[in-house]
Design a protein around this motif. Sequence first.
Motif, PDB file in Angstrom:
ATOM      1  N   GLN A   1      28.242  42.822  52.844  1.00 33.50           N
ATOM      2  CA  GLN A   1      27.341  43.746  52.153  1.00 33.50           C
ATOM      3  C   GLN A   1      28.130  44.847  51.458  1.00 33.50           C
TER       4      GLN A   1
ATOM      5  N   TRP B   1      26.319  55.235  47.934  1.00 33.42           N
ATOM      6  CA  TRP B   1      26.904  55.238  46.587  1.00 33.42           C
ATOM      7  C   TRP B   1      28.426  55.362  46.656  1.00 33.42           C
TER       8      TRP B   1
ATOM      9  N   ARG C   1      25.109  46.479  38.270  1.00 33.68           N
ATOM     10  CA  ARG C   1      26.375  47.086  38.718  1.00 33.68           C
ATOM     11  C   ARG C   1      26.452  48.535  38.261  1.00 33.68           C
TER      12      ARG C   1
ATOM     13  N   PRO D   1      20.225  54.088  46.189  1.00 39.57           N
ATOM     14  CA  PRO D   1      21.170  54.299  47.290  1.00 39.57           C
ATOM     15  C   PRO D   1      21.255  55.766  47.696  1.00 39.57           C
TER      16      PRO D   1
ATOM     17  N   ASN E   1      29.737  52.011  47.578  1.00 42.00           N
ATOM     18  CA  ASN E   1      29.585  51.114  46.432  1.00 42.00           C
ATOM     19  C   ASN E   1      30.646  51.398  45.372  1.00 42.00           C
TER      20      ASN E   1
ATOM     21  N   GLY F   1      28.849  45.788  46.906  1.00 47.67           N
ATOM     22  CA  GLY F   1      28.702  47.004  46.116  1.00 47.67           C
ATOM     23  C   GLY F   1      27.264  47.399  45.825  1.00 47.67           C
ATOM     24  N   ARG F   2      26.326  46.984  46.689  1.00 49.10           N
ATOM     25  CA  ARG F   2      24.917  47.325  46.457  1.00 49.10           C
ATOM     26  C   ARG F   2      24.243  47.868  47.717  1.00 49.10           C
ATOM     27  N   LEU F   3      24.995  48.596  48.522  1.00 46.48           N
ATOM     28  CA  LEU F   3      24.401  49.219  49.702  1.00 46.48           C
ATOM     29  C   LEU F   3      23.366  50.263  49.280  1.00 46.48           C
TER      30      LEU F   3
ATOM     31  N   LEU G   1      33.234  48.609  44.035  1.00 47.40           N
ATOM     32  CA  LEU G   1      33.167  48.157  42.644  1.00 47.40           C
ATOM     33  C   LEU G   1      34.426  48.513  41.853  1.00 47.40           C
TER      34      LEU G   1
ATOM     35  N   TYR H   1      24.295  50.904  40.401  1.00 48.30           N
ATOM     36  CA  TYR H   1      24.823  51.233  41.722  1.00 48.30           C
ATOM     37  C   TYR H   1      26.172  51.936  41.648  1.00 48.30           C
ATOM     38  N   GLU H   2      26.796  51.889  40.494  1.00 48.31           N
ATOM     39  CA  GLU H   2      28.082  52.574  40.325  1.00 48.31           C
ATOM     40  C   GLU H   2      27.879  54.026  39.902  1.00 48.31           C
TER      41      GLU H   2
END
Length: 303
Positions: free
Chosen positions: A144, A54, A10, A49, A57, A148-150, A61, A13-14
């Motif tokens: 998808q 991002w 997490r 990403p 995401n 939160g992981r595009l 998130l 990707y954040e």
Amino acid sequence: MPASTEELIRALYEAPPDGFVAGRAAAVAEARRAGDKETAKRLAALRKPTVAAWLVNLLALRRPELIDELVELATALRSAQRGLHGEKLRELSTQRRRVVSALVNAAQRLAVEDDPALRTVKLPMAEVEATLTAALAEPEIAEQVRGGRLVRAVTYAGFGEVPRPRLRLVTAEDPPEPAAEEAEPVSSIADERKRRAAGKARQERAERRRELERELTAARAADTRARTRLERAEAAERDAGHAVDEIEEQLAELERQRIVAQAELSRRKLARRSAERDASAARRQVGDVEAAIEDLDADEPDH
């Protein structure tokens, strides 16, 4: 997968994409040191990403309630389209534009809060809007987005479920249209002209239908070819992305090795200097002792 690893993914990707590769490499190295090969493999497979992905995401998130609102609106839109509720559909379409606009603005605010320097950077908000619009049209894309992981932005060519016209190919074997009840004998030239005009109109409609059927067949074939080209282009893009990620991983590993080597070089330089000081002191001590012995021998009386 352990909860701590989920939190790590997490966080990757954040965080802004420019630190993704280094963060992933550090996480993989840590998992390998811990002997967790499965987690290391899972982390190494994560894709970097794009900036637009991002931003989406970040929204999913940190403001998941906004994505939930988007999904609920998508469900209502599909229901209205299936039921062909025109007034409800217009109302929801207006709401759709308002919700997507609000989410785009929220994503931009979150990015600036995360890094104030982005206030002066042109962010790809159009790609964010396209992705959120696609999420409204496709439940799979919505899930998808919610995860939160595009890794890249998504686009959608149409919107929602569109009723398809029921077309039928007219052939020579088709039964003739039901004739009206037999009329009284035509007694005037005007009635005969009307009858002929109606027949001609029916024939023109049949010809137009056949023409539309041919156009539909050609359009479907073109659509199939276009989808095939798109799938191949997407596959090629994914392969190129993997290659870039692998090179970035190698660069990160080489940078880590360079830092370790520089530290080792510094340590060895300090050790050499310490050894030089010890050798110099030992040489001075040897000289002092030799001089003392010579003095002692010189002072000894002759026999």
